[in-house]
Design a protein around this motif. Structure first.
Motif, short mmCIF file in Angstrom:
data_model
loop_
_atom_site.label_atom_id
_atom_site.label_comp_id
_atom_site.label_asym_id
_atom_site.label_seq_id
_atom_site.Cartn_x
_atom_site.Cartn_y
_atom_site.Cartn_z
N UNK A 162 0.72 -1.18 0.08
CA UNK A 162 -0.07 0.07 0.01
C UNK A 162 0.94 1.30 0.19
N UNK A 163 2.13 1.13 0.72
CA UNK A 163 3.05 2.49 0.50
C UNK A 163 3.38 2.69 -1.02
N UNK A 164 3.40 1.75 -1.80
CA UNK A 164 4.12 2.15 -3.02
C UNK A 164 2.67 2.36 -4.10
N UNK A 165 1.56 1.77 -4.13
CA UNK A 165 0.63 1.54 -4.87
C UNK A 165 -0.56 2.57 -4.40
N UNK A 166 -0.64 2.91 -3.34
CA UNK A 166 -1.57 3.82 -2.93
C UNK A 166 -1.69 5.30 -3.73
N UNK A 167 -2.74 6.00 -3.73
CA UNK A 167 -2.90 7.43 -4.55
C UNK A 167 -1.93 8.32 -3.76
N UNK A 168 -1.12 9.01 -4.90
CA UNK A 168 -0.04 9.94 -4.50
C UNK A 168 -0.12 11.01 -5.31
N UNK A 169 0.14 12.30 -4.72
CA UNK A 169 0.15 13.25 -5.72
C UNK A 169 1.56 14.34 -5.98
N UNK A 170 1.45 14.73 -6.93
CA UNK A 170 2.82 15.56 -7.28
C UNK A 170 2.12 17.12 -6.86
N UNK A 171 2.88 17.76 -5.94
CA UNK A 171 2.43 19.08 -5.74
C UNK A 171 3.53 20.19 -5.93
N UNK A 172 3.02 20.96 -6.83
CA UNK A 172 4.10 22.46 -7.21
C UNK A 172 3.90 23.45 -6.05
N UNK A 214 -2.17 20.97 -6.84
CA UNK A 214 -1.91 19.27 -7.09
C UNK A 214 -1.85 19.31 -8.58
N UNK A 215 -0.86 18.90 -9.34
CA UNK A 215 -0.63 18.81 -10.67
C UNK A 215 -0.86 17.39 -11.20
N UNK A 216 -0.69 16.32 -10.50
CA UNK A 216 -0.92 15.04 -10.89
C UNK A 216 -1.19 14.16 -9.87
N UNK A 217 -1.82 13.01 -10.09
CA UNK A 217 -2.09 12.05 -8.88
C UNK A 217 -1.94 10.59 -9.64
N UNK A 218 -1.63 9.61 -8.69
CA UNK A 218 -1.04 8.31 -9.39
C UNK A 218 -0.31 7.34 -8.61
N UNK A 219 0.28 6.43 -9.12
CA UNK A 219 1.24 5.68 -8.28
C UNK A 219 2.35 6.61 -7.95
N UNK A 220 2.94 6.13 -6.89
CA UNK A 220 3.99 6.98 -6.26
C UNK A 220 5.46 6.96 -7.00
N UNK A 272 5.45 7.06 -10.21
CA UNK A 272 5.25 7.97 -11.38
C UNK A 272 5.26 9.39 -10.95
N UNK A 273 4.77 9.64 -9.63
CA UNK A 273 4.73 10.94 -9.05
C UNK A 273 5.95 11.41 -8.64
#
Length: 94
Positions: free
Chosen positions: A14-24, A64-70, A72-73
Motif C-alpha cells: 500500500x505504501x507504493x501503490x496507494x494514491x499519491x500526488x505531485x504538488x508544485x 496538485x498537478x498530478x495524481x497516481x502511483x508513487x 510516477x509522481x
C-alpha cells in the motif's frame, strides 16, 4: 508480539501503490507564464487548465498537478525540479 509476514507485505504494497500526488509549490523566482509553459509542455495540459493550476500555485501557495502511483509522481517531481520548479510528493489523502 509478532506481526505475521502476510500483514507486513500488505502494508509495504500500500505504501507504493496507494494514491499519491505531485504538488508544485509557489516560489519567488519563476514567472507565472513560465509555470504555465512547464505545465503545458510537460503534462500536455490545455492553456486554460495550466493557467488554473498556476493561479492555485500563486494564490494558494501550491497546487496538485498530478495524481497516481508513487513511482510516477516521483518521476514528475524530478521533472519539475529539472524545470526549476519546487515540487514534492504526498499521499493523496492528506
Amino acid at each position: 508480539m509478532t506481526i505475521p509476514l502476510e500483514d507486513v507485505r500488505l502494508e509495504e504494497r500500500s505504501e507504493v501503490t496507494g494514491p499519491w500526488q505531485t504538488v508544485v509549490w509557489n516560489d519567488p523566482v519563476n514567472l507565472m507564464s513560465y509555470v504555465v509553459h512547464v505545465f503545458r509542455t510537460y503534462f500536455g495540459y490545455t492553456r486554460e487548465h495550466a493557467e488554473r493550476l498556476m493561479l492555485l500555485v500563486h494564490h494558494e501557495g501550491h497546487a496538485v498537478v498530478a495524481e497516481g502511483a508513487r513511482e510516477q509522481m516521483e518521476f514528475h517531481v524530478q521533472a519539475m525540479h529539472d524545470y526549476g520548479l519546487w515540487a514534492t510528493v504526498r499521499r493523496a489523502d492528506t
